[in-house]
Scaffold this motif. Sequence first.
Motif, mmCIF file in Angstrom:
data_model
loop_
_atom_site.group_PDB
_atom_site.id
_atom_site.type_symbol
_atom_site.label_atom_id
_atom_site.label_comp_id
_atom_site.label_asym_id
_atom_site.label_seq_id
_atom_site.Cartn_x
_atom_site.Cartn_y
_atom_site.Cartn_z
ATOM 1 N N CYS A 51 0.846 -1.206 0.000
ATOM 2 C CA CYS A 51 0.000 0.000 0.000
ATOM 3 C C CYS A 51 0.877 1.251 0.000
ATOM 4 C CB CYS A 51 -0.981 0.003 1.164
ATOM 5 S SG CYS A 51 -0.273 -0.454 2.734
ATOM 6 N N CYS A 52 2.169 1.090 0.276
ATOM 7 C CA CYS A 52 3.082 2.243 0.195
ATOM 8 C C CYS A 52 3.336 2.638 -1.268
ATOM 9 C CB CYS A 52 4.396 1.936 0.903
ATOM 10 S SG CYS A 52 4.176 1.478 2.630
ATOM 11 N N LEU A 53 2.773 1.845 -2.209
ATOM 12 C CA LEU A 53 2.808 2.225 -3.629
ATOM 13 C C LEU A 53 1.608 3.088 -4.004
ATOM 14 C CD1 LEU A 53 3.806 -1.251 -5.094
ATOM 15 C CD2 LEU A 53 5.066 0.858 -5.542
ATOM 16 N N LEU A 106 7.025 3.741 -5.178
ATOM 17 C CA LEU A 106 7.113 3.454 -3.746
ATOM 18 C C LEU A 106 7.361 4.744 -2.967
ATOM 19 C CD1 LEU A 106 7.008 0.957 -1.914
ATOM 20 C CD2 LEU A 106 9.498 0.819 -2.107
ATOM 21 N N CYS A 107 6.647 4.899 -1.871
ATOM 22 C CA CYS A 107 6.822 6.078 -1.011
ATOM 23 C C CYS A 107 8.298 6.201 -0.599
ATOM 24 C CB CYS A 107 5.943 5.918 0.229
ATOM 25 S SG CYS A 107 6.191 7.200 1.464
ATOM 26 N N PRO A 108 8.843 7.398 -0.626
ATOM 27 C CA PRO A 108 10.275 7.558 -0.307
ATOM 28 C C PRO A 108 10.625 7.198 1.135
ATOM 29 C CG PRO A 108 9.206 9.694 -0.610
ATOM 30 C CD PRO A 108 8.228 8.663 -1.045
ATOM 31 N N GLN A 114 10.050 -1.446 5.247
ATOM 32 C CA GLN A 114 9.763 -0.802 6.544
ATOM 33 C C GLN A 114 9.568 0.699 6.338
ATOM 34 O OE1 GLN A 114 9.790 -2.699 9.565
ATOM 35 N NE2 GLN A 114 9.920 -4.373 8.092
ATOM 36 N N CYS A 115 8.637 1.273 7.099
ATOM 37 C CA CYS A 115 8.445 2.725 7.051
ATOM 38 C C CYS A 115 9.456 3.379 7.997
ATOM 39 C CB CYS A 115 7.028 3.072 7.495
ATOM 40 S SG CYS A 115 6.726 4.857 7.540
ATOM 41 N N LEU A 116 10.259 4.284 7.457
ATOM 42 C CA LEU A 116 11.288 4.942 8.279
ATOM 43 C C LEU A 116 10.664 5.817 9.366
ATOM 44 C CD1 LEU A 116 13.965 6.109 5.684
ATOM 45 C CD2 LEU A 116 14.174 4.290 7.384
ATOM 46 N N ILE A 124 -3.986 7.729 7.081
ATOM 47 C CA ILE A 124 -4.429 6.791 6.041
ATOM 48 C C ILE A 124 -3.499 5.580 5.980
ATOM 49 C CG2 ILE A 124 -4.812 6.521 3.544
ATOM 50 C CD1 ILE A 124 -7.004 8.046 5.129
ATOM 51 N N CYS A 125 -2.210 5.795 6.208
ATOM 52 C CA CYS A 125 -1.272 4.659 6.227
ATOM 53 C C CYS A 125 -1.627 3.707 7.370
ATOM 54 C CB CYS A 125 0.155 5.146 6.434
ATOM 55 S SG CYS A 125 0.720 6.307 5.190
ATOM 56 N N ARG A 126 -2.151 4.235 8.453
ATOM 57 C CA ARG A 126 -2.446 3.427 9.640
ATOM 58 C C ARG A 126 -3.738 2.640 9.479
ATOM 59 N NH1 ARG A 126 1.010 7.033 12.831
ATOM 60 N NH2 ARG A 126 1.134 5.642 14.607
HETATM 61 S S1 SF4 Z 1 4.549 7.063 5.170
HETATM 62 FE FE1 SF4 Z 1 5.321 5.021 5.695
HETATM 63 S S2 SF4 Z 1 3.472 3.695 5.809
HETATM 64 FE FE2 SF4 Z 1 2.891 5.595 4.705
HETATM 65 S S3 SF4 Z 1 3.168 5.125 2.498
HETATM 66 FE FE3 SF4 Z 1 5.113 6.038 3.250
HETATM 67 S S4 SF4 Z 1 6.408 4.274 3.854
HETATM 68 FE FE4 SF4 Z 1 4.282 3.533 3.699
#
Ligand code: SF4
Length: 201
Positions: A51-53, A106-108, A114-116, A124-126
């Motif tokens: 979903c980070c895409l 992909l989200c940076p 892993q989400c930094l 929304i990510c949660r």
């Molecule tokens: S903020 Fe973190 S959880 Fe949200 S899309 Fe980016 S990497 Fe994924």
Amino acid sequence: MPLSSRQLHDILKGQADAIRQLQAIYAAMDARYATAADHYGFECRGCDDSCCLTRFYHHTLVELVGLFSGYLTLSEDERRLVTQNAQAYCHVVSEDERHNRRTRYLCPLNRDTQCLLYRERPMICRLHGIPHIMRHPYKGLITGPGCHIFEATGQPVGGSPLDRTPHYIALANLEKALRNATGIGTSVRLTVAQMIACFET
Ligand code: SF4
């Protein structure tokens, strides 16, 4: 960029309590999400179609400041790398928009799945992944499905979807309080990459 880094620093300094309240709202979301996911026996283990895409847009000043607070905890090298990735992301997305393409990137902040900034990741990510409902004041009951991995588990229709309503209300109230306290009316509609591309320390 709707706000400068200087303004974000000032908000962090003057409105530290708003960020503490944001963390409390996030903690409540995480707890309710975990309960709902447990109910379905669903656990996110990552997937190829992360979903980070997904190109989510975030709309609150308080979440922008919250993400900035997390960004400041990264090392200088990490900040440099994340900012470069965010700028590259924004560039390719604007090129896609110019050519009417809709590619997924992909989200940076995603590093090796892993989400930094997992602690500060936006709402929304949660909340993504499991079925949900939302009681909208004008539109009435809104329902949403789980992600495609969830749907592949073949859960029966119904169940106990996550009720996002109290979380949206809590975030909206906090946003309103922060706007009133700061007098900032600038609207926000940004991807995580757009937020990061403009963070300067
Ligand atoms: S903020 Fe973190 S959880 Fe949200 S899309 Fe980016 S990497 Fe994924």
